[in-house]
Design a protein around this motif. Sequence first.
Motif, mmCIF file in Angstrom:
data_model
loop_
_atom_site.group_PDB
_atom_site.id
_atom_site.type_symbol
_atom_site.label_atom_id
_atom_site.label_comp_id
_atom_site.label_asym_id
_atom_site.label_seq_id
_atom_site.Cartn_x
_atom_site.Cartn_y
_atom_site.Cartn_z
ATOM 1 N N SER A 184 51.662 44.872 36.453
ATOM 2 C CA SER A 184 51.877 43.747 37.350
ATOM 3 C C SER A 184 50.549 43.215 37.855
ATOM 4 O O SER A 184 49.657 43.989 38.209
ATOM 5 C CB SER A 184 52.742 44.199 38.539
ATOM 6 N N GLN A 185 50.435 41.876 37.890
ATOM 7 C CA GLN A 185 49.227 41.214 38.403
ATOM 8 C C GLN A 185 47.968 41.747 37.719
ATOM 9 O O GLN A 185 46.921 41.926 38.336
ATOM 10 C CB GLN A 185 49.126 41.422 39.914
ATOM 11 N N GLY A 186 48.071 42.017 36.407
ATOM 12 C CA GLY A 186 46.916 42.457 35.638
ATOM 13 C C GLY A 186 46.526 43.905 35.840
ATOM 14 O O GLY A 186 45.427 44.304 35.433
ATOM 15 N N ALA A 187 47.401 44.718 36.436
ATOM 16 C CA ALA A 187 47.053 46.121 36.682
ATOM 17 C C ALA A 187 48.289 47.000 36.511
ATOM 18 O O ALA A 187 49.425 46.570 36.739
ATOM 19 C CB ALA A 187 46.483 46.286 38.088
ATOM 20 N N TRP A 188 48.054 48.282 36.121
ATOM 21 C CA TRP A 188 49.142 49.246 36.018
ATOM 22 C C TRP A 188 49.434 49.827 37.396
ATOM 23 O O TRP A 188 48.529 50.202 38.146
ATOM 24 C CB TRP A 188 48.786 50.370 35.055
ATOM 25 N N VAL A 189 50.730 49.919 37.705
ATOM 26 C CA VAL A 189 51.180 50.439 38.997
ATOM 27 C C VAL A 189 52.209 51.535 38.761
ATOM 28 O O VAL A 189 53.109 51.390 37.921
ATOM 29 C CB VAL A 189 51.809 49.309 39.850
ATOM 30 N N ARG A 201 57.199 54.289 46.855
ATOM 31 C CA ARG A 201 55.952 53.573 47.074
ATOM 32 C C ARG A 201 55.332 53.166 45.745
ATOM 33 O O ARG A 201 55.669 53.694 44.685
ATOM 34 C CB ARG A 201 54.957 54.445 47.847
ATOM 35 N N HIS A 202 54.395 52.202 45.818
ATOM 36 C CA HIS A 202 53.674 51.727 44.643
ATOM 37 C C HIS A 202 52.224 52.194 44.747
ATOM 38 O O HIS A 202 51.603 52.080 45.799
ATOM 39 C CB HIS A 202 53.710 50.204 44.557
ATOM 40 N N PHE A 203 51.673 52.694 43.627
ATOM 41 C CA PHE A 203 50.292 53.176 43.605
ATOM 42 C C PHE A 203 49.574 52.576 42.397
ATOM 43 O O PHE A 203 50.017 52.767 41.255
ATOM 44 C CB PHE A 203 50.238 54.704 43.511
ATOM 45 N N ARG A 204 48.483 51.879 42.640
ATOM 46 C CA ARG A 204 47.686 51.342 41.530
ATOM 47 C C ARG A 204 46.946 52.487 40.862
ATOM 48 O O ARG A 204 46.302 53.304 41.529
ATOM 49 C CB ARG A 204 46.703 50.293 42.030
ATOM 50 N N LEU A 205 47.013 52.534 39.525
ATOM 51 C CA LEU A 205 46.381 53.635 38.800
ATOM 52 C C LEU A 205 44.881 53.668 39.024
ATOM 53 O O LEU A 205 44.275 54.738 39.048
ATOM 54 C CB LEU A 205 46.679 53.516 37.303
ATOM 55 N N SER A 206 44.264 52.499 39.182
ATOM 56 C CA SER A 206 42.819 52.442 39.352
ATOM 57 C C SER A 206 42.362 53.079 40.659
ATOM 58 O O SER A 206 41.182 53.403 40.818
ATOM 59 C CB SER A 206 42.335 50.989 39.291
ATOM 60 N N ARG A 207 43.287 53.289 41.600
ATOM 61 C CA ARG A 207 42.935 53.882 42.893
ATOM 62 C C ARG A 207 43.358 55.347 42.996
ATOM 63 O O ARG A 207 43.213 55.960 44.047
ATOM 64 C CB ARG A 207 43.579 53.087 44.031
ATOM 65 N N MET A 208 43.912 55.887 41.918
ATOM 66 C CA MET A 208 44.352 57.276 41.904
ATOM 67 C C MET A 208 43.235 58.155 41.339
ATOM 68 O O MET A 208 42.720 57.885 40.255
ATOM 69 C CB MET A 208 45.624 57.430 41.082
ATOM 70 N N LYS A 209 42.882 59.208 42.055
ATOM 71 C CA LYS A 209 41.826 60.118 41.621
ATOM 72 C C LYS A 209 42.336 61.555 41.686
ATOM 73 O O LYS A 209 43.278 61.867 42.417
ATOM 74 C CB LYS A 209 40.583 59.975 42.512
#
Length: 315
Positions: A184-189, A201-209
Amino acid sequence: MNKTDRMLAIVIELQRKGVLRAEDLAARFETSIRTIYRDMQALSEAGVPVSGAPGTGYSLMEGYFLPPVSFTADEAVSLLVGADFVELRLDAVYGAKARSSQEKIEAILPENVREETARVRSVIRLLNERAARTRGQEKETFEQLREAILQKRKIHFRYSKTLPEPDGNRHSERTADPYGLVFSQGAWVLIAFCGLRRDIRHFRLSRMKELVVLEERFEVLPGFRLQDHQSADDRHVIVRMLVDPAVADRIQEADNFYMESFEPGKEGWLATFRVRRIEELLQWTLGWGAAVRVLEPESLRERMREEIEKMLEHY
């Protein structure tokens, strides 16, 4: 759709679904039930082993398989470009499968269709410019999550938010039940049930560490279907701005996620946004300088004045 195309499509649909009623087929192909009856009779006469049971529906005899069908150039392009997208956006396992699929599709295309397909694909390009910076890690996260979702195993990770919580923290530890992945919106969630918030909840993969797949398993909440899921919209703050016509085109092209409307007026263009917190638009608004003027709310106008005063101290 002519009769021949419809009959072929019926066989493909039966091959995919197993058993279908005449009513289902009539609705699928937007025709009458009587026409479906005639099509079934024609298929039987043509040697296709179709069986029908009253009250159950039609099916193909076990073991029957329709030979590979031919693709038009446009159909082949759709599949091949789709495989390009899979290779770029999914993990390494599916990337390899996508390349293998492309080779198989290209191998069965007639030469004239293959040439036309290559010509069309030559003018279509998918870019992945972020690969050098983040895509590698994000693809690894995607692969871990995909396996966790399929195996219904809980996950633990560290999550970073763009804006701090009321307590001032931007980072938090989460344990969650992963339900599905959405682009969604150019990013994986990731869509997941969060143990901390006790809600989906929704979590953007780019912010998961520091993602870890746990041994503990979970059950999906009763009634949840990823295809039907819609996140609750908690953006209740309305923001209105006056935009200089000189930058109106650029603002439209920027396609801000929070923008609700963008309309011309006497003094300029009126942009309306909906956000959770005014901070979500603060940096974006500052970036346009004097070309954008906040009309409301006053809280955002005040924050803009504060930021500008801080900037003046540096200059």
